[in-house]
Write a protein that holds these residues in place. Sequence first.
Motif, PDB file in Angstrom:
ATOM      1  N   UNK A  41      71.918  43.986 -31.463  1.00  0.00           N
ATOM      2  CA  UNK A  41      70.488  44.185 -31.673  1.00  0.00           C
ATOM      3  C   UNK A  41      69.993  43.414 -32.899  1.00  0.00           C
ATOM      4  N   UNK A  42      70.862  43.286 -33.892  1.00  0.00           N
ATOM      5  CA  UNK A  42      70.484  42.657 -35.146  1.00  0.00           C
ATOM      6  C   UNK A  42      70.675  41.142 -35.116  1.00  0.00           C
ATOM      7  N   UNK A 102      78.304  47.501 -28.727  1.00  0.00           N
ATOM      8  CA  UNK A 102      77.225  47.346 -29.693  1.00  0.00           C
ATOM      9  C   UNK A 102      77.427  46.202 -30.672  1.00  0.00           C
ATOM     10  N   UNK A 103      78.665  45.844 -30.958  1.00  0.00           N
ATOM     11  CA  UNK A 103      78.942  45.009 -32.119  1.00  0.00           C
ATOM     12  C   UNK A 103      79.208  43.558 -31.742  1.00  0.00           C
ATOM     13  N   UNK A 104      78.563  42.673 -32.495  1.00  0.00           N
ATOM     14  CA  UNK A 104      78.796  41.256 -32.305  1.00  0.00           C
ATOM     15  C   UNK A 104      80.185  40.895 -32.840  1.00  0.00           C
ATOM     16  N   UNK A 105      80.920  40.114 -32.088  1.00  0.00           N
ATOM     17  CA  UNK A 105      82.301  39.812 -32.476  1.00  0.00           C
ATOM     18  C   UNK A 105      82.329  38.628 -33.431  1.00  0.00           C
ATOM     19  N   UNK A 106      81.770  38.836 -34.608  1.00  0.00           N
ATOM     20  CA  UNK A 106      81.755  37.779 -35.626  1.00  0.00           C
ATOM     21  C   UNK A 106      80.437  37.030 -35.609  1.00  0.00           C
ATOM     22  N   UNK A 120      60.008  58.630 -23.649  1.00  0.00           N
ATOM     23  CA  UNK A 120      61.442  58.565 -23.355  1.00  0.00           C
ATOM     24  C   UNK A 120      61.872  57.109 -23.192  1.00  0.00           C
ATOM     25  N   UNK A 121      62.093  56.441 -24.334  1.00  0.00           N
ATOM     26  CA  UNK A 121      62.562  55.052 -24.323  1.00  0.00           C
ATOM     27  C   UNK A 121      63.833  54.968 -25.145  1.00  0.00           C
ATOM     28  N   UNK A 122      64.496  53.813 -25.055  1.00  0.00           N
ATOM     29  CA  UNK A 122      65.718  53.626 -25.828  1.00  0.00           C
ATOM     30  C   UNK A 122      65.421  53.712 -27.316  1.00  0.00           C
ATOM     31  N   UNK A 123      66.353  54.317 -28.059  1.00  0.00           N
ATOM     32  CA  UNK A 123      66.123  54.453 -29.499  1.00  0.00           C
ATOM     33  C   UNK A 123      67.116  53.620 -30.291  1.00  0.00           C
ATOM     34  N   UNK A 124      68.327  53.446 -29.777  1.00  0.00           N
ATOM     35  CA  UNK A 124      69.335  52.702 -30.529  1.00  0.00           C
ATOM     36  C   UNK A 124      69.546  51.312 -29.963  1.00  0.00           C
ATOM     37  N   UNK A 125      69.675  51.228 -28.654  1.00  0.00           N
ATOM     38  CA  UNK A 125      69.887  49.930 -28.039  1.00  0.00           C
ATOM     39  C   UNK A 125      68.542  49.257 -27.816  1.00  0.00           C
ATOM     40  N   UNK A 126      68.604  48.024 -27.332  1.00  0.00           N
ATOM     41  CA  UNK A 126      67.412  47.195 -27.299  1.00  0.00           C
ATOM     42  C   UNK A 126      66.815  47.157 -25.901  1.00  0.00           C
ATOM     43  N   UNK A 127      65.586  46.729 -25.854  1.00  0.00           N
ATOM     44  CA  UNK A 127      64.917  46.517 -24.570  1.00  0.00           C
ATOM     45  C   UNK A 127      65.735  45.516 -23.761  1.00  0.00           C
ATOM     46  N   UNK A 151      76.347  42.808 -23.787  1.00  0.00           N
ATOM     47  CA  UNK A 151      75.030  42.317 -23.411  1.00  0.00           C
ATOM     48  C   UNK A 151      74.314  41.736 -24.630  1.00  0.00           C
ATOM     49  N   UNK A 152      74.826  40.621 -25.156  1.00  0.00           N
ATOM     50  CA  UNK A 152      74.221  40.056 -26.366  1.00  0.00           C
ATOM     51  C   UNK A 152      72.823  39.508 -26.104  1.00  0.00           C
ATOM     52  N   UNK A 153      71.973  39.583 -27.120  1.00  0.00           N
ATOM     53  CA  UNK A 153      70.621  39.038 -27.000  1.00  0.00           C
ATOM     54  C   UNK A 153      70.620  37.530 -27.188  1.00  0.00           C
ATOM     55  N   UNK A 154      71.430  37.057 -28.151  1.00  0.00           N
ATOM     56  CA  UNK A 154      71.598  35.614 -28.316  1.00  0.00           C
ATOM     57  C   UNK A 154      73.088  35.343 -28.417  1.00  0.00           C
TER      58      UNK A 154
END
Lengths: 165, 160
Positions: free
Chosen positions: A86-87, A121-125, B129-136, B153-156
């Motif tokens: 997310x970050x 949740x965590x990016x691997x580096x 009722x939407x996600x609070x920790x994970x992302x859209x 499920x990486x964003x970038x």
Amino acid sequence: MIPSRSPFDPQNPLEGRVITTPFDKVLGWARKYSLFVYPFVTACCGMEYMSVSSAHYDLDRFGAAFPRFSPRQSDVLWVVGTVSHKLAPLVRRVYDQMTDPKWVIAFGACASCGGPYDNYATMQGIDTVLPVDIYIAGCPPRPEAVLDGVVKLQKMIQESKQVWK
Amino acid sequence: MEKSLAHRKIEEKFPQAVLDSHAQHGDETLILRKEAILDVARLLKEDSELQFNFLMDITAVDYLGRQPRFEIVYHFMSLPFNRRLRIKLQSDDLYPTVKSLTPLWKTANWLERECFDLYGIRFEGHPNLTRIMLYEGFEGHPLRKDYPKTKRQPLIGPQN
């Protein structure tokens, strides 16, 4: 004994007052001792970062303690701690906003490779999204390891080709 | 162990609600019918002899392979009487729906969003009722036992 300066000779004005050296070397010397740090601190490594950057270990000895909380004024991005997926876009944005020349330090196991968190949740580096110059191992790293990393970065800066145009 | 006051009051007012109960170290756990949660919670909070005024946690457990599969767990505490009560609801639906406790506790808002985000429990009557920790854009609910352990499920950056 301090060598006395030779008297000024108008026929030879540079005598004893000038040393010659490649421009790259001077620039590298200036850059390596004025590293403005952007601390991107997310997790428990931050405790170790505080310890390193305050008086006890005195990062200022290396000219690398001055934190700038604007990416546009900083040279080194310290990613200190776990970065989640997310970050990740935000770390990347901070990196993109920094002006060249810029360097990145991955501080601790999480920033280097995800550390103990191999999960959804965590990016691997952080090197999956931005180029990293120095990886500092440890969970969290000892302050000595951090100082070692800074010195290695300085060596790297000194030895690299200086981009200045 | 004899039934606690809260247990007796719930049974008295909602005779069908309690399915099962047990106790450990002096703290009682009740398993309730899913539909009864809002009424029972209101009784627990507003009864002057109980005063469970503190909703400590809402979470869920995924017992994959068991029936019923999901358990939704509530932890209540009575600050005036220093008593705790755990309430569990069970459901075998793929996306269990239970009534929201947001009319009674504001904190239920975020606790239920977390529960929805990570387990896919639907809370009826929740204002947001939407996600609070994970992302859209995140697909699935990662604390479910059938969420693939290595799925990312990486964003970038690179995918997996």
